[in-house]
Design a protein around this motif. Sequence first.
Motif, mmCIF file in Angstrom:
data_model
loop_
_atom_site.group_PDB
_atom_site.id
_atom_site.type_symbol
_atom_site.label_atom_id
_atom_site.label_comp_id
_atom_site.label_asym_id
_atom_site.label_seq_id
_atom_site.Cartn_x
_atom_site.Cartn_y
_atom_site.Cartn_z
ATOM 1 N N GLU A 219 0.671 -1.291 0.005
ATOM 2 C CA GLU A 219 -0.096 -0.128 0.037
ATOM 3 C C GLU A 219 0.728 1.280 -0.017
ATOM 4 O OE1 GLU A 219 -2.359 -3.387 1.697
ATOM 5 O OE2 GLU A 219 -0.227 -2.527 2.172
ATOM 6 N N ASP A 222 2.479 1.381 -3.492
ATOM 7 C CA ASP A 222 1.461 2.076 -4.718
ATOM 8 C C ASP A 222 1.013 3.200 -3.963
ATOM 9 O OD1 ASP A 222 1.700 -0.561 -5.734
ATOM 10 O OD2 ASP A 222 -0.027 -1.531 -4.468
ATOM 11 N N LEU A 224 -1.121 4.405 -1.735
ATOM 12 C CA LEU A 224 -2.155 4.450 -0.963
ATOM 13 C C LEU A 224 -2.142 4.956 0.455
ATOM 14 C CD1 LEU A 224 -4.005 1.293 -2.115
ATOM 15 C CD2 LEU A 224 -4.534 3.664 -2.996
ATOM 16 N N ILE A 225 -0.895 4.620 0.778
ATOM 17 C CA ILE A 225 -0.513 5.123 2.288
ATOM 18 C C ILE A 225 0.793 5.799 2.132
ATOM 19 C CG2 ILE A 225 0.264 4.278 4.705
ATOM 20 C CD1 ILE A 225 -1.389 1.970 4.391
ATOM 21 N N SER A 244 -3.258 7.341 5.514
ATOM 22 C CA SER A 244 -3.937 6.762 4.343
ATOM 23 C C SER A 244 -5.039 7.447 3.422
ATOM 24 C CB SER A 244 -4.843 5.345 4.934
ATOM 25 O OG SER A 244 -5.657 4.818 3.693
ATOM 26 N N TYR A 245 -4.656 7.393 2.048
ATOM 27 C CA TYR A 245 -5.492 8.311 1.178
ATOM 28 C C TYR A 245 -6.733 7.381 1.113
ATOM 29 C CZ TYR A 245 -1.613 11.324 0.616
ATOM 30 O OH TYR A 245 -0.510 12.458 0.749
ATOM 31 N N ASP A 246 -6.920 6.391 1.414
ATOM 32 C CA ASP A 246 -8.056 5.494 1.227
ATOM 33 C C ASP A 246 -8.732 5.229 2.596
ATOM 34 O OD1 ASP A 246 -10.135 3.688 0.785
ATOM 35 O OD2 ASP A 246 -8.718 2.801 -0.938
ATOM 36 N N ASP A 247 -9.875 5.755 2.718
ATOM 37 C CA ASP A 247 -10.624 5.548 3.988
ATOM 38 C C ASP A 247 -10.840 4.043 4.614
ATOM 39 O OD1 ASP A 247 -10.676 8.372 4.231
ATOM 40 O OD2 ASP A 247 -12.732 8.559 3.479
ATOM 41 N N ARG A 248 -10.873 3.207 3.525
ATOM 42 C CA ARG A 248 -11.172 1.770 3.840
ATOM 43 C C ARG A 248 -9.802 0.989 4.083
ATOM 44 N NH1 ARG A 248 -12.929 0.403 -2.219
ATOM 45 N NH2 ARG A 248 -11.285 1.580 -2.402
ATOM 46 N N ILE A 249 -8.704 1.819 4.207
ATOM 47 C CA ILE A 249 -7.223 1.321 4.625
ATOM 48 C C ILE A 249 -7.046 1.725 5.982
ATOM 49 C CG2 ILE A 249 -4.888 0.713 3.980
ATOM 50 C CD1 ILE A 249 -5.702 1.108 1.093
ATOM 51 N N PRO A 251 -4.053 2.737 7.900
ATOM 52 C CA PRO A 251 -2.599 2.650 7.618
ATOM 53 C C PRO A 251 -1.899 2.032 8.933
ATOM 54 C CG PRO A 251 -3.530 4.774 8.653
ATOM 55 C CD PRO A 251 -4.561 3.879 8.309
#
Length: 421
Positions: A219, A222, A224-225, A244-249, A251
């Motif tokens: 992540e 890629d 995303l973090i 994290s740039y994705d709320d589902r992840i 970090p």
Amino acid sequence: MNSSVLIDSFAEFAKFKNIDRPTMMRILEDVFRTMIRKKWGTDDNFDIILNVEKGDLEIWRNREIVDDNSEDIWDHDKIPLSEAQKIEPDFEIGEELAEEVKLEDFGRRAVLTARQTLIQRIKDMEKEIVYQKYKDLVGEIISGEVYQVWNREVMLLDAEENELIIPKGEQIPKDRFRKGDNVRAVVSRVEVINGNPKIILSRTSPVFLERLFENEVPEIYDGLIVIKNIVREPGERAKVAVESYDDRIDPVGACVGMKGSRIHTIVRELENENIDVINYTDNLELYIQRALSPAKITSMKINQEEGRVAVFLKPDQVSLAIGKGGQNIKLASRLVGLEIDVFREQEEYDEDIALDEFSDEIEAWVLDELKKIGLDTAKSVLAVSKEDLVRRTELEEETVEDVLNIIRQEFDSETETETEA
């Protein structure tokens, strides 16, 4: 030595050093033109034809034929008619004469010098290639095999047998290297010393830890973090702030991995360095609380103008906040970019006393030292641990103990008076 032997030996040497054909041709031509300039003063009217595959070399000297009595007879690109006709009787004034120059015409010493020059040029080119290669790799992890271990540094060899250095200061204190070990480190910098490139590696740099996370956490690789900040006491403890740039992840969870699988790989590489992964936030108070983990803060006062923050904790949390040898608070301060001052909450005293009231028992310069760090009452002094007072002031431990005893006695005497009443 004829031209074919010279070129063949040079081509073989260049191939061994991974020098490409265009570069090799350019070096060869430069060296031969240098020989020409030394013998004739200029190379303007010379053509050089090279065939590296066949080992062929042709050097042609081009001159215009002029009358024997011409004023420009001594120009480098002119030749008298009488001299030209010795080469070919049919030559006439105004024609161009192309005369082949043999390598032997330069003399044995010049040819040997040319050979040494060619080899040196290749070595210089090789150094430049190594320098440019590792200059582009600064900040990247590479592997090398331990070749030599000294007191102040360790030498590694990469796959192409280039020498890489890890100075003592760039080694984790627990590192123990043996010849033949495979070691990973980050390229810290590349220097040129006496014309030779020196590649410096580091295992203590925060960048090394950052690259390890990139390798172990997809992540992060890629994007995303993102790693917001890293601070380290190499081999002992590190704090890593991630977002994290994705709320589902999550970090922190992604960096730690299932049952710590990802973080354990990094910890082993860093000789069991204790790594705290923290969820970054723009909320400064929350960020400070997370940075001081595992200690739990009761309250805090932030003074951004002075770059300091005072945190107040229950007595049983103070040692957790400070950490072994002060590591936790030092790293937390560096992580948030503020100097963190730890204060112990005191519940047993209700009334406070100004420090100036103790001027008859405590020397004025000692009181001034306490005031410099914002302690101007008895309770504020008692709220700070002895270790913290020694760290934050210029006072000796013995002096701090005396101050604390004097202040405690004052409160104890007040308590006794109230009890008797």
